[in-house]
Design a protein around this motif. Sequence first.
Motif, mmCIF file in Angstrom:
data_model
loop_
_atom_site.group_PDB
_atom_site.id
_atom_site.type_symbol
_atom_site.label_atom_id
_atom_site.label_comp_id
_atom_site.label_asym_id
_atom_site.label_seq_id
_atom_site.Cartn_x
_atom_site.Cartn_y
_atom_site.Cartn_z
ATOM 1 N N PHE A 1 0.797 -1.228 0.000
ATOM 2 C CA PHE A 1 0.000 0.000 0.000
ATOM 3 C C PHE A 1 0.831 1.280 0.000
ATOM 4 C CE2 PHE A 1 -2.254 -3.476 1.987
ATOM 5 C CZ PHE A 1 -3.411 -3.508 1.228
ATOM 6 N N GLU A 2 2.159 1.137 0.099
ATOM 7 C CA GLU A 2 2.986 2.345 0.244
ATOM 8 C C GLU A 2 3.030 3.181 -1.035
ATOM 9 O OE1 GLU A 2 5.770 -0.391 -1.737
ATOM 10 O OE2 GLU A 2 4.300 -0.634 -0.133
ATOM 11 N N ASN A 3 2.725 2.570 -2.176
ATOM 12 C CA ASN A 3 2.831 3.314 -3.437
ATOM 13 C C ASN A 3 1.473 3.770 -3.981
ATOM 14 O OD1 ASN A 3 1.890 0.785 -4.040
ATOM 15 N ND2 ASN A 3 3.168 0.494 -5.862
ATOM 16 N N MET A 4 0.448 3.777 -3.128
ATOM 17 C CA MET A 4 -0.884 4.206 -3.586
ATOM 18 C C MET A 4 -0.978 5.730 -3.631
ATOM 19 S SD MET A 4 -3.315 1.571 -1.481
ATOM 20 C CE MET A 4 -4.893 2.134 -2.111
ATOM 21 N N VAL A 5 -1.755 6.234 -4.595
ATOM 22 C CA VAL A 5 -2.021 7.669 -4.649
ATOM 23 C C VAL A 5 -3.372 7.930 -3.989
ATOM 24 C CG1 VAL A 5 -0.681 7.975 -6.766
ATOM 25 C CG2 VAL A 5 -3.130 7.510 -6.942
ATOM 26 N N LYS B 1 -6.116 9.884 2.012
ATOM 27 C CA LYS B 1 -4.914 10.730 1.990
ATOM 28 C C LYS B 1 -3.900 10.050 2.897
ATOM 29 C CE LYS B 1 -6.571 14.012 5.522
ATOM 30 N NZ LYS B 1 -7.977 13.658 5.774
ATOM 31 N N ASP B 2 -2.715 10.633 3.042
ATOM 32 C CA ASP B 2 -1.706 10.030 3.911
ATOM 33 C C ASP B 2 -2.288 9.806 5.305
ATOM 34 O OD1 ASP B 2 0.122 10.016 1.896
ATOM 35 O OD2 ASP B 2 1.299 11.722 2.617
ATOM 36 N N LYS C 1 1.883 -10.162 -1.915
ATOM 37 C CA LYS C 1 3.253 -9.728 -2.209
ATOM 38 C C LYS C 1 4.220 -10.448 -1.272
ATOM 39 C CE LYS C 1 1.383 -6.923 -5.139
ATOM 40 N NZ LYS C 1 0.983 -7.496 -6.422
ATOM 41 N N MET C 2 4.687 -11.601 -1.737
ATOM 42 C CA MET C 2 5.568 -12.414 -0.903
ATOM 43 C C MET C 2 6.936 -11.763 -0.708
ATOM 44 S SD MET C 2 3.700 -14.916 0.091
ATOM 45 C CE MET C 2 4.870 -16.064 0.836
ATOM 46 N N ASP C 3 7.240 -10.704 -1.488
ATOM 47 C CA ASP C 3 8.509 -10.010 -1.306
ATOM 48 C C ASP C 3 8.414 -8.902 -0.258
ATOM 49 O OD1 ASP C 3 6.864 -8.413 -2.824
ATOM 50 O OD2 ASP C 3 8.381 -7.859 -4.309
ATOM 51 N N LYS C 4 7.225 -8.729 0.349
ATOM 52 C CA LYS C 4 7.112 -7.780 1.467
ATOM 53 C C LYS C 4 7.927 -8.292 2.652
ATOM 54 C CE LYS C 4 3.045 -6.453 2.978
ATOM 55 N NZ LYS C 4 1.595 -6.194 3.189
ATOM 56 N N PRO C 5 8.449 -7.376 3.491
ATOM 57 C CA PRO C 5 9.201 -7.842 4.665
ATOM 58 C C PRO C 5 8.407 -8.845 5.505
ATOM 59 C CG PRO C 5 9.444 -5.474 4.412
ATOM 60 C CD PRO C 5 8.439 -5.901 3.380
ATOM 61 N N ASP C 6 7.120 -8.542 5.743
ATOM 62 C CA ASP C 6 6.314 -9.473 6.533
ATOM 63 C C ASP C 6 4.839 -9.095 6.439
ATOM 64 O OD1 ASP C 6 5.886 -11.692 8.126
ATOM 65 O OD2 ASP C 6 6.099 -10.590 10.010
ATOM 66 N N PHE C 7 3.973 -10.058 6.648
ATOM 67 C CA PHE C 7 2.552 -9.842 6.913
ATOM 68 C C PHE C 7 2.052 -11.073 7.653
ATOM 69 C CE2 PHE C 7 2.699 -11.652 2.566
ATOM 70 C CZ PHE C 7 1.871 -12.746 2.693
#
Length: 363
Positions: free
Chosen positions: A76-80, A106-107, A262-268
Amino acid sequence: MELRTALYDAHVKAGGKMVPFAGYCLPVQYEPTGVIKEHLAVRNQAGLFDVSHMGEILCQGKDALANLEKLLTNRFENMVDGQARYSLMCNEKGGVVDDLIVYKRKDNDYFIVVNAANKEKDFDWMLKHQFGDVKFENVSDQYSQIALQGPKAMDILRKLTKEEYIPTKYYHAVFDAVVGGMPCIVSKTGYTGEDGVELYLKNEYAEKMWDLLLENGKEEGLVPCGLGARDTLRMEASMPLYGHEMNDEITPLETGLNFAVKMDKPDFIGKAAIEAKGEPKIQRVGLKVVGRGIIREEQDVLLNGEIIGHTTSGTQAPFLNMPVGMALLDARYTEVGTKLEVDVRGRKVEVEIIPLPFYKRAK
């Protein structure tokens, strides 16, 4: 006693056949239209759905994004601002707590839409796992949700609002929109496989908006649609439904939702369990009935008399005019073209694996 949405009286007035669903009293179809005509109206013109039973949860605060990244499988970090993103929320075993949509207002401010039957469970899960400076708030009771779907949906909407209030891209929303003089959220999303929008608005405006849309959609052939058509439409479009194609035991990878994981995420939550399971041993497939009969959920699927999985959903697809179903099968036997049998109440019905989705609208 089932709850009633703000549109209950409108459904009864329009001939809605009311049934209990996810704790609410909702129309399964309208008389004399019926499921098939409602389904075909959405494929060819437009249909209107009351989906106010869905849940809405706010996630706000300095650590809102960090909480979402830990709770959910997608990024979700790259959402507008105004963007929406589908995701799964998993338990520690990698099973699915729910599937949901996250909107970035928004942020540090997110609007989450969850399934009706799971909204209390989801909210409790979020509270149980929250950390840092974040506030989750269940605002489900404050919103009605109306879905306007079909190839004529945007023509109808344009009669009632300015172009600036209509999202230009799929999975985007305008949060401060005005439609027919009423403040609402206009989201370019849906659960039918067609173009259209979902409108979120305060309960007090719901009936007025419903009537206004139906009145302005007469020329385009707009009809009110119930739960029956909602299910056959999502089935034709091969959209998974919680409690059918996924549950607390089935991982997102096993039901083919890799795009939202997204398995390349640090963790979930659930990531370690999904990794430990390795390559999925079961897979979601599409089935076409080639014998006689209609398949339903929770029926055994057999290859040479041996059970290799079970159906998760099944119906007669009105637009495609053929019986179809989805199933979770042993991944070794999931090649397109494979002939199998489904045990329909003791009778073996011949089926064939075909590609998903069954239906995809022409762009």
